[in-house]
Design a protein around this motif. Structure first.
Motif, mmCIF file in Angstrom:
data_model
loop_
_atom_site.group_PDB
_atom_site.id
_atom_site.type_symbol
_atom_site.label_atom_id
_atom_site.label_comp_id
_atom_site.label_asym_id
_atom_site.label_seq_id
_atom_site.Cartn_x
_atom_site.Cartn_y
_atom_site.Cartn_z
ATOM 1 N N SER A 1 0.827 -1.208 0.000
ATOM 2 C CA SER A 1 0.000 0.000 0.000
ATOM 3 C C SER A 1 0.860 1.256 0.000
ATOM 4 O O SER A 1 0.419 2.308 0.430
ATOM 5 C CB SER A 1 -0.917 -0.005 1.230
ATOM 6 O OG SER A 1 -0.142 -0.063 2.422
ATOM 7 N N PHE A 2 2.106 1.169 -0.456
ATOM 8 C CA PHE A 2 2.992 2.325 -0.498
ATOM 9 C C PHE A 2 2.592 3.257 -1.633
ATOM 10 O O PHE A 2 2.149 2.810 -2.696
ATOM 11 C CB PHE A 2 4.443 1.886 -0.692
ATOM 12 C CG PHE A 2 4.968 1.022 0.418
ATOM 13 C CD1 PHE A 2 5.194 1.549 1.682
ATOM 14 C CD2 PHE A 2 5.244 -0.318 0.190
ATOM 15 C CE1 PHE A 2 5.688 0.758 2.694
ATOM 16 C CE2 PHE A 2 5.729 -1.113 1.201
ATOM 17 C CZ PHE A 2 5.949 -0.577 2.464
ATOM 18 N N PRO A 3 2.786 4.575 -1.471
ATOM 19 C CA PRO A 3 2.576 5.491 -2.599
ATOM 20 C C PRO A 3 3.593 5.218 -3.705
ATOM 21 O O PRO A 3 4.691 4.758 -3.444
ATOM 22 C CB PRO A 3 2.802 6.873 -1.970
ATOM 23 C CG PRO A 3 2.670 6.677 -0.502
ATOM 24 C CD PRO A 3 3.142 5.284 -0.230
ATOM 25 N N GLU B 1 -0.064 7.659 -6.986
ATOM 26 C CA GLU B 1 -1.076 6.650 -6.673
ATOM 27 C C GLU B 1 -0.895 6.174 -5.227
ATOM 28 O O GLU B 1 0.202 6.216 -4.674
ATOM 29 C CB GLU B 1 -0.940 5.463 -7.634
ATOM 30 C CG GLU B 1 -1.057 5.821 -9.112
ATOM 31 C CD GLU B 1 -2.485 6.084 -9.541
ATOM 32 O OE1 GLU B 1 -3.403 5.871 -8.720
ATOM 33 O OE2 GLU B 1 -2.690 6.522 -10.692
ATOM 34 N N GLN B 2 -1.999 5.710 -4.639
ATOM 35 C CA GLN B 2 -2.002 5.153 -3.274
ATOM 36 C C GLN B 2 -1.345 6.101 -2.275
ATOM 37 O O GLN B 2 -0.515 5.698 -1.462
ATOM 38 C CB GLN B 2 -1.300 3.790 -3.259
ATOM 39 C CG GLN B 2 -1.988 2.751 -4.132
ATOM 40 C CD GLN B 2 -1.299 1.388 -4.119
ATOM 41 O OE1 GLN B 2 -1.745 0.464 -4.775
ATOM 42 N NE2 GLN B 2 -0.219 1.243 -3.376
ATOM 43 N N LEU B 3 -1.724 7.369 -2.325
ATOM 44 C CA LEU B 3 -1.093 8.376 -1.464
ATOM 45 C C LEU B 3 -1.416 8.153 0.009
ATOM 46 O O LEU B 3 -0.565 8.374 0.883
ATOM 47 C CB LEU B 3 -1.538 9.777 -1.903
ATOM 48 C CG LEU B 3 -0.915 10.946 -1.152
ATOM 49 C CD1 LEU B 3 0.608 10.953 -1.330
ATOM 50 C CD2 LEU B 3 -1.502 12.271 -1.625
ATOM 51 N N GLY B 4 -2.632 7.708 0.289
ATOM 52 C CA GLY B 4 -3.025 7.465 1.683
ATOM 53 C C GLY B 4 -3.001 8.744 2.503
ATOM 54 O O GLY B 4 -3.519 9.783 2.095
ATOM 55 N N ASP B 5 -2.339 8.697 3.675
ATOM 56 C CA ASP B 5 -2.278 9.868 4.557
ATOM 57 C C ASP B 5 -1.014 10.697 4.322
ATOM 58 O O ASP B 5 -0.695 11.585 5.122
ATOM 59 C CB ASP B 5 -2.342 9.432 6.019
ATOM 60 C CG ASP B 5 -1.195 8.496 6.404
ATOM 61 O OD1 ASP B 5 -0.463 8.063 5.489
ATOM 62 O OD2 ASP B 5 -1.035 8.206 7.596
ATOM 63 N N LYS B 6 -0.293 10.431 3.240
ATOM 64 C CA LYS B 6 0.919 11.190 2.942
ATOM 65 C C LYS B 6 0.568 12.489 2.203
ATOM 66 O O LYS B 6 -0.555 12.689 1.757
ATOM 67 C CB LYS B 6 1.890 10.355 2.104
ATOM 68 C CG LYS B 6 2.273 9.020 2.739
ATOM 69 C CD LYS B 6 2.890 9.222 4.119
ATOM 70 C CE LYS B 6 3.269 7.887 4.748
ATOM 71 N NZ LYS B 6 3.822 8.067 6.113
ATOM 72 N N LYS C 1 -10.308 14.526 -4.901
ATOM 73 C CA LYS C 1 -10.110 13.077 -4.937
ATOM 74 C C LYS C 1 -9.311 12.634 -6.169
ATOM 75 O O LYS C 1 -9.469 11.523 -6.652
ATOM 76 C CB LYS C 1 -11.448 12.343 -4.885
ATOM 77 C CG LYS C 1 -12.242 12.583 -3.624
ATOM 78 C CD LYS C 1 -13.549 11.812 -3.629
ATOM 79 C CE LYS C 1 -14.355 12.069 -2.363
ATOM 80 N NZ LYS C 1 -15.642 11.339 -2.359
ATOM 81 N N GLU D 1 -5.551 11.982 -8.197
ATOM 82 C CA GLU D 1 -4.149 11.627 -7.946
ATOM 83 C C GLU D 1 -3.193 12.623 -8.589
ATOM 84 O O GLU D 1 -1.978 12.484 -8.468
ATOM 85 C CB GLU D 1 -3.854 10.217 -8.477
ATOM 86 C CG GLU D 1 -4.512 9.078 -7.717
ATOM 87 C CD GLU D 1 -5.963 8.890 -8.103
ATOM 88 O OE1 GLU D 1 -6.371 9.434 -9.159
ATOM 89 O OE2 GLU D 1 -6.703 8.224 -7.356
ATOM 90 N N THR E 1 7.210 10.259 2.517
ATOM 91 C CA THR E 1 7.358 8.897 3.021
ATOM 92 C C THR E 1 8.694 8.793 3.752
ATOM 93 O O THR E 1 9.452 9.744 3.846
ATOM 94 C CB THR E 1 7.312 7.896 1.850
ATOM 95 O OG1 THR E 1 8.280 8.286 0.869
ATOM 96 C CG2 THR E 1 5.930 7.868 1.227
#
Length: 305
Positions: free
Chosen positions: A52-54, A79-84, A117, A119, A142
């Motif tokens: 799940s890493f950006p 992609e997959q930025l999450g909380d970063k 929303k 990327e 990260t």
């Protein structure tokens, strides 16, 4: 009878041993698969992996060219930025331009554009100048830090009209001016022609139309460079003036057109009223030499007196 009992016990022992062997093999397989999945997730850190890493999308333009004054856009997709969080850094002075959707510079030409929303984290640079050229980094906070470099090129595009800046043509002849624009990004826009401060009106005639060819024609071609050719037939003295080639995305260029009556060989040949024939230059040189000698002779006579 006793032998039969012993044989049955052995068979039960073999069955228990086979069951335990199957359980052991299954545990080993599960451990191997777990280790493989874990190594897959860490080996491709920062890329499209099962973790799940950006990671950055690399299929974006990273060498961007624009012209002075034309807004530039650097597109960074995470992609997959999450909380970063995503930041834009100017490499030459390590200045933080934006962090998230906030701007951290007093230069209001810089702004990050990020639709809801999405990327995409696009750095917008309004009215870029040549000093803005250089490397800009899109960074993700990260551990360790991820970064992707973008090269911005800012060029001073300028149109060029072939031939001299002063052009002499005879009344009744034709005039052809060619303007070329080769510098700048792929989108070079288009070109307009002006006489003085007035735009030149022209009419395009289709090949199948039965009509006399228009006196003023314009042809523009887009290839590796932008070329525009202005043609005026049956010139009149009123066609004299300053003609400018004005691109939408570059500095203009201009020439002075002089429509003259009769012959003017020197100007017609060299396109410059200041260009004289060799004979005229020789006469001027002899006159200058004569005046110099006369002055020296007069000064000498006055000295003897």
């Amino acid at each position: 009878m006793w032998a039969l009992v012993m044989w049955g016990a052995e068979m039960r022992g073999v069955g228990v041993l086979g069951y335990r062997l199957k359980i052991g093999v299954l545990v080993i397989v599960i451990m191997v698969l777990g280790f493989f999945n874990e190594s897959q997730g860490t080996a491709h850190y920062g890329e499209d992996s099962v973790g799940s890493f950006p990671y950055f999308e690399y299929n974006v333009p990273r060498n961007v060219t624009t012209v002075v004054g034309q807004t530039a856009f650097l597109h960074c997709r995470v992609e997959q930025l999450g909380d970063k969080a995503v930041s834009w850094i100017r490499k030459r002075d390590l200045h933080i331009l934006t962090a998230g959707i906030l701007t951290y510079t007093s230069d209001q030409r810089f702004q990050v554009i990020r639709p809801d929303k999405s990327e995409n984290w696009t750095l917008q640079i309004k009215f870029p100048q040549e000093r803005d050229a250089g490397i800009y980094e899109c960074q993700v906070n990260t551990e360790p830090k991820m970064s992707l470099a973008f090269q911005l090129n800012v060029v001073e595009a300028k149109a060029h009209i072939l031939g001299p800046v002063d052009l002499y043509v005879k009344t009744g002849s034709s005039l052809s001016l060619t303007c070329i624009l080769s510098q700048g990004p792929h989108d070079l826009g288009t070109i307009f022609w002006y006489k003085g401060s007035s735009i030149i009106e022209y009419k395009e005639v289709e090949a199948n139309e039965i009509e006399e060819a228009p006196r003023v024609r314009l042809k523009t071609e887009w290839t590796e460079q932008l070329t525009s050719r202005l043609t005026i037939e049956k010139l009149l003295p009123t066609d004299s003036g300053n003609y400018s080639c004005v691109p939408t995305m570059a500095e203009p260029a201009s020439v002075n057109v002089h429509v003259i009556n009769g012959e003017h060989p020197a100007a017609m040949q060299h396109g410059n009223a200041n260009t004289a024939s060799p004979g005229a230059l020789s006469v001027n040189l002899l006159i200058s030499l004569y005046c110099t000698l006369a002055t020296l002779y007069t000064s000498s006579i006055d000295g003897f007196r």
